[in-house]
Design an enzyme around this catalytic site. Structure first.
Site, PDB file in Angstrom:
ATOM      1  N   ARG A 271     -10.143 -11.707   2.231  1.00 32.73           N
ATOM      2  CA  ARG A 271     -10.987 -12.792   1.701  1.00 32.73           C
ATOM      3  C   ARG A 271     -10.287 -14.136   1.828  1.00 32.73           C
ATOM      4  O   ARG A 271     -10.937 -15.175   1.956  1.00 32.73           O
ATOM      5  CB  ARG A 271     -11.385 -12.457   0.255  1.00 32.73           C
TER       6      ARG A 271
ATOM      7  N   LYS B 296       0.838  -1.197   0.000  1.00 37.49           N
ATOM      8  CA  LYS B 296       0.000   0.000   0.000  1.00 37.49           C
ATOM      9  C   LYS B 296       0.869   1.242   0.000  1.00 37.49           C
ATOM     10  O   LYS B 296       2.004   1.217   0.485  1.00 37.49           O
ATOM     11  CB  LYS B 296      -0.851   0.029   1.283  1.00 37.49           C
TER      12      LYS B 296
HETATM   13  N1  BES Z   1      -8.080  -3.805   4.458  1.00 38.11           N
HETATM   14  C1  BES Z   1      -8.236  -3.410   3.120  1.00 38.11           C
HETATM   15  C2  BES Z   1      -9.540  -2.664   2.842  1.00 38.11           C
HETATM   16  C3  BES Z   1      -9.738  -1.351   3.560  1.00 38.11           C
HETATM   17  C4  BES Z   1      -9.514  -0.152   2.899  1.00 38.11           C
HETATM   18  C5  BES Z   1     -10.196  -1.320   4.842  1.00 38.11           C
HETATM   19  C6  BES Z   1      -9.737   1.039   3.545  1.00 38.11           C
HETATM   20  C7  BES Z   1     -10.426  -0.110   5.492  1.00 38.11           C
HETATM   21  C8  BES Z   1     -10.196   1.068   4.840  1.00 38.11           C
HETATM   22  C9  BES Z   1      -8.209  -4.634   2.212  1.00 38.11           C
HETATM   23  O1  BES Z   1      -7.413  -5.691   2.658  1.00 38.11           O
HETATM   24  C10 BES Z   1      -7.656  -4.207   0.914  1.00 38.11           C
HETATM   25  O2  BES Z   1      -6.518  -3.844   0.869  1.00 38.11           O
HETATM   26  N2  BES Z   1      -8.482  -4.253  -0.122  1.00 38.11           N
HETATM   27  C11 BES Z   1      -8.072  -3.850  -1.423  1.00 38.11           C
HETATM   28  C12 BES Z   1      -8.602  -4.863  -2.398  1.00 38.11           C
HETATM   29  C13 BES Z   1      -8.016  -4.763  -3.778  1.00 38.11           C
HETATM   30  C14 BES Z   1      -6.553  -5.109  -3.745  1.00 38.11           C
HETATM   31  C15 BES Z   1      -8.756  -5.711  -4.685  1.00 38.11           C
HETATM   32  C16 BES Z   1      -8.649  -2.475  -1.682  1.00 38.11           C
HETATM   33  O3  BES Z   1      -9.749  -2.173  -1.201  1.00 38.11           O
HETATM   34  O4  BES Z   1      -7.989  -1.680  -2.343  1.00 38.11           O
HETATM   35 MN    MN Z   2      -5.413  -5.493   2.035  1.00 35.92          MN
END
Ligand code: BES
Ligand code: MN
Ligand code: ZN
Length: 498
Positions: free
Chosen positions: A350, A276
């Site tokens: 997931r 990230k």
């Molecule tokens: N934990 C994150 C989602 C999230 C984002 C939670 C903002 C709380 C606030 C999750 O694991 C994630 O990183 N999801 C990705 C999915 C993508 C890679 C398909 C996302 O939402 O960008």
């Molecule tokens: Mn994630």
């Protein structure tokens, strides 16, 4: 120290010193206690001058009113009792507690003429006060005025005066249990990841055994034996080992199938090798908001001795960058036997839930399973911070969750699912991939989970927008809201304790 509010209910009390709170009905009218609080008639003028109309949660604050035995008097409006807002009692309590200020002793008179505040309502008001007063300041060593750890006292004694005092006391036992569950969930979410790793989280959950919850904690070795390759693939980049905690509360009939709740517990989500951006990454300490809600819920249900059989399962891992972390393109085999191509290591929630759901359904054959997860940023784009995304294969369960959401003001909004979306996660190299395309990211995440629930009635709540970094409101001022505890307690109470 979290600010603690000590609640007592009484049929009558004299407001000697401290803060006295009067509740006015939707016409702005005050009950008989007003005369005790204000023998000199200061209030009448104050309310007139401030054009107070008794609007819900509006207030007039009077310091040192002449002739009053109280040091300060606050009048709070109730709004029109014929048209209550969702969760209006707790929110009224929250609005009252928002006015506590520096008071150490508070007397609240619930005698507004047309309101008819019964015992349950009074207990709801008390719960709102406790939730509003919560703050997370255990790492602040100095008192400051920044609103986080201000010069407010750590302890407030509140006497709630109502004709329904004895009924209120009975209801308070339940409401206090629920408030404690919400606060536990908030504490877990607010806690930084260096303090709360998977093992530490599991230890906190294990403390529920004091309330009669049966705890079973699976180590990595045990999970490996069960074939949980999806969960363990996420965990392999962290030096801190994963845990899966099963919490069981058996308050129902011996033979009755349990209801089940499963939570995503990623104690920190760097994204892994699909890392990230740095800005805002600190928020990912809250990526265990689903697991925190399940733990808080189990606390609430056990503490109020719910007449239901309930299983709570949390998958606890840390998603880190490391020489041993999984790579984009890796293929893992889940406990269900289905294989997954991990195209993005940041779509890790997931993967954790896939194995936790399989374990839950295979082992406990629940009547339904609801999972909670801070699963996608996309749900924030779709719904903002005021509804969790609801995805489900079952209309009845969805309707019940929607109703519980409206009652508690922990709202959900049902999102679509279907075969068109499901196709988007088919993979050339494995049974499925862990990301869909550019669009409908929350939906493809839900489709992924659905591949692990067979025919079990199931609902997935995407709480990325509601569990953490939430907007302050009447009953929640902290970064973590504790979202989900009250919603699911209500679901259980309304339908599964018969
Ligand atoms: N934990 C994150 C989602 C999230 C984002 C939670 C903002 C709380 C606030 C999750 O694991 C994630 O990183 N999801 C990705 C999915 C993508 C890679 C398909 C996302 O939402 O960008
Ligand atoms: Mn994630
Ligand atoms: Zn995550």
């Amino acid at each position: 120290m979290t600010k603690s509010v000590e609640i007592t209910f009484a049929r009558s009390a004299k407001p000697a010193g401290g803060l006295a709170v009067l509740v006015a009905d939707g016409k702005g009218a005050l009950g008989p206690a007003a005369v005790d609080v204000d023998p000199g008639g200061v209030l009448e003028k104050a309310l007139r001058v401030s054009e107070f109309k008794g609007k819900a949660r509006s207030a007039v604050d009077i310091v040192a009113p002449a002739g009053s035995p109280a040091d300060r008097v606050v009048v709070v409006g109730l709004g029109d009792p014929a048209k209550p807002d969702a969760d209006s009692w707790a929110r009224l309590g929250g609005a009252i507690a928002g006015r506590f200020g520096k008071a150490k002793k508070v007397t609240v008179f619930l005698d507004a003429p047309e309101a008819g505040i019964d015992g349950e309502a009074a207990a709801g008001i008390a719960m709102g006060m406790v939730l509003r007063a919560y703050r997370f300041d255990r790492y602040k060593t100095k008192k400051s005025d920044d609103g986080n750890n201000g010069d407010e006292p750590d302890k407030v004694k509140v006497t709630i005066v109502t004709a329904a005092a004895s009924a209120a006391k009975k209801h308070w036992a339940d409401h206090e249990a629920i408030a404690a569950g919400v606060i536990l969930a908030r504490d877990l979410v607010n806690e930084p990841a260096n303090i709360l790793g998977p093992v530490e989280f599991a230890e906190r959950a294990a403390e529920l055994s004091k309330l009669g919850v049966e705890i079973d904690t699976l180590t990595e070795k045990e999970m490996k034996k069960l074939g949980m390759g999806a969960l363990l693939g996420v965990a392999q980049g962290s030096v801190r080992p994963a845990r899966l905690v099963v919490m069981r509360w058996n308050g129902g009939k011996a033979k009755k199938k349990p209801v089940a709740f499963v939570g995503k517990g990623v104690v920190f989500d760097t994204g892994g090798n699909s890392i990230k951006p740095a800005g805002g990454m600190e928020d990912m300490k809250g990526d265990m908001g689903g697991a925190a809600a399940v733990t808080g819920l189990m606390h609430a249900l056990a503490a109020r001795k719910a007449k239901a059989n309930v299983v709570g399962i949390i998958g606890l891992v840390e998603n880190m960058v490391d020489g041993n972390a999984q790579r984009p393109g890796d293929i893992v085999t889940s406990m269900s036997g289905q294989t997954i191509e991990v195209l993005n290591t940041d779509a890790e929630g997931r993967l954790v839930l896939a194995d936790a759901l399989t374990y839950c359904i295979d082992k406990y054959k629940p009547e339904f399973v609801v999972n909670l997860a801070t699963l996608t940023g996309a749900i924030l784009v779709a719904l903002g911070q005021y509804h969790a995304g609801l995805f489900s294969n079952d209309d009845e369960l969805s309707e019940r969750l929607t109703a519980a959401g409206l009652a508690t003001n922990e709202r959900v909004w049902r999102m679509p699912m279907g075969p068109d979306y499901d196709k988007l996660i088919d993979s050339k190299n494995a049974d499925m991939k862990n990301i869909g395309g550019r669009y409908g990211g929350s939906i493809t995440a839900a489709q992924f989970l659905q591949r692990f629930v067979k025919d079990t009635p199931w609902a997935h709540l995407d709480v990325a927008g509601t569990a953490m970094a939430t907007a302050a409101n009447d009953i929640s001022q902290s970064w973590a809201s504790g979202y989900g505890v009250r919603l699911l307690d209500r679901l259980v109470r309304d339908h599964y304790e018969k």
